[in-house]
Design an enzyme around this catalytic site. Structure first.
Site, PDB file in Angstrom:
ATOM      1  N   SER A   1       0.873  -1.200   0.079  1.00 12.13           N
ATOM      2  CA  SER A   1      -0.066  -0.025  -0.157  1.00 12.13           C
ATOM      3  C   SER A   1       1.029   1.194  -0.073  1.00 12.13           C
ATOM      4  CB  SER A   1      -0.701   0.102   1.232  1.00 12.13           C
ATOM      5  OG  SER A   1      -1.897  -1.255   1.174  1.00 12.13           O
TER       6      SER A   1
HETATM    7  N1  SAH Z   1      -0.067  -5.549   4.036  1.00 12.39           N
HETATM    8  C1  SAH Z   1       0.574  -5.939   2.854  1.00 12.39           C
HETATM    9  C2  SAH Z   1      -0.276  -5.527   1.571  1.00 12.39           C
HETATM   10  C3  SAH Z   1      -0.915  -6.569   0.964  1.00 12.39           C
HETATM   11  S1  SAH Z   1      -1.845  -6.582  -0.210  1.00 12.39           S
HETATM   12  C4  SAH Z   1       1.870  -5.263   3.018  1.00 12.39           C
HETATM   13  O1  SAH Z   1       1.998  -4.272   3.730  1.00 12.39           O
HETATM   14  O2  SAH Z   1       2.647  -5.271   1.951  1.00 12.39           O
HETATM   15  C5  SAH Z   1      -2.822  -7.851  -0.066  1.00 12.39           C
HETATM   16  C6  SAH Z   1      -2.637  -9.197   0.402  1.00 12.39           C
HETATM   17  O3  SAH Z   1      -3.678 -10.112   0.839  1.00 12.39           O
HETATM   18  C7  SAH Z   1      -2.131 -10.096  -0.657  1.00 12.39           C
HETATM   19  O4  SAH Z   1      -0.615 -10.538  -0.328  1.00 12.39           O
HETATM   20  C8  SAH Z   1      -2.733 -11.110  -0.929  1.00 12.39           C
HETATM   21  O5  SAH Z   1      -2.019 -12.294  -1.471  1.00 12.39           O
HETATM   22  C9  SAH Z   1      -3.294 -11.461   0.362  1.00 12.39           C
HETATM   23  N2  SAH Z   1      -4.728 -12.022   0.468  1.00 12.39           N
HETATM   24  C10 SAH Z   1      -5.530 -12.043  -0.408  1.00 12.39           C
HETATM   25  N3  SAH Z   1      -6.674 -12.792   0.014  1.00 12.39           N
HETATM   26  C11 SAH Z   1      -6.242 -13.338   1.223  1.00 12.39           C
HETATM   27  C12 SAH Z   1      -7.042 -14.369   2.244  1.00 12.39           C
HETATM   28  N4  SAH Z   1      -8.211 -14.862   1.989  1.00 12.39           N
HETATM   29  N5  SAH Z   1      -6.298 -14.640   3.268  1.00 12.39           N
HETATM   30  C13 SAH Z   1      -5.128 -14.005   3.394  1.00 12.39           C
HETATM   31  N6  SAH Z   1      -4.535 -13.526   2.776  1.00 12.39           N
HETATM   32  C14 SAH Z   1      -5.182 -12.988   1.461  1.00 12.39           C
END
Ligand code: SAH
Length: 233
Positions: A78
């Protein structure tokens, strides 16, 4: 005289040790403080976490810019301001156990790490879970535990949580996560059924278990994908 002579090489030495310190400092001043983030701990965390190590090597020079960045597997880290905004909104305290859904690069978990007791974070993409776990360990964020799994189910073994943060957007806040929130707890999540129609939601559970929900900001996050366990139900 002698002080000046001593100071110069020392300053150069520091600069050599972390060439990203200045861009990071500028990021906090111009993107985060200037837009109204005041929480001292959040500002300290944003100043200390080496964001450039959480992005792909080829994008390091962009790590402190005012933008989200791709981290592979169709996912993104983000925008710094959004990380700071959500962290402040979560109202983290040193005694808190926090659950994060969507570890991704591990950056948000690293920002939470110095602010709370424990961070439990769940990632559904195996490569991202492994990479972020290794990086967080290498950088010494010892109170963060990464688990490969489906965030829709939460982490029942570690529940209940004082705070829960989602960094991928579900169509609605999963019930299992609301159930795993302590009375008096807060949950922050981007919610919406399409990328174009999401809002950041703050959900608070009162001491008697009542849920209060308010929309805070229009946002755009990657969608939360249903895991195998979710599809089966
Ligand atoms: N917090 C992260 C940004 C994450 S982007 C950072 O600081 O970099 C969103 C993330 O959520 C992705 O890596 C994606 O793979 C994960 N995601 C999507 N659906 C999910 C689920 N059902 N359970 C766990 N993770 C999930």
């Amino acid at each position: 005289m002698s002080a000046a002579i001593l100071t110069l090489p020392f300053g150069l030495l520091l600069w050599a040790a972390d060439p990203y310190e200045r861009p990071r400092e500028r990021m906090v001043a111009e993107q985060i403080e200037a837009r109204g983030i005041r929480h001292p701990g959040v500002l300290r965390a944003m100043r200390s976490v080496p964001r450039h190590l959480f992005v792909p090597e080829s994008l390091r020079s962009m790590a402190y810019q005012d933008t989200p960045l791709p981290i592979g597997h169709g996912q993104t880290i983000s925008q710094p301001y959004i990380v700071a905004f959500m962290t402040e909104l979560l109202d983290p305290r040193p005694e808190h156990n926090v659950l994060e859904i969507g570890t991704g690069s591990g950056y948000q978990a690293a920002v939470l790490s110095p602010l709370v007791k424990q961070v439990f974070t769940i990632e559904i993409v195996p490569e991202l879970a492994q990479q972020s776990a290794e990086l967080l360990k290498r950088l010494g964020y010892a109170n963060v535990t990464v688990r490969l799994g489906d965030g829709y189910l939460g982490w029942p073994e570690q529940a209940p949580f004082d705070r829960i943060m989602l960094t991928a957007a579900p169509a609605d806040v999963p019930k299992a996560l609301i159930d795993q929130l302590k009375p008096g707890g807060k949950l922050v999540a981007p919610v919406g059924s399409s990328a174009w129609d999401q809002e950041l939601v703050l959900l608070e559970k009162s001491a008697d278990g009542k849920i209060r929900r308010r929309s805070v900001l229009p946002v755009r996050f990657v969608p939360m994908v249903p895991g195998k366990s979710t599809k089966k139900r």
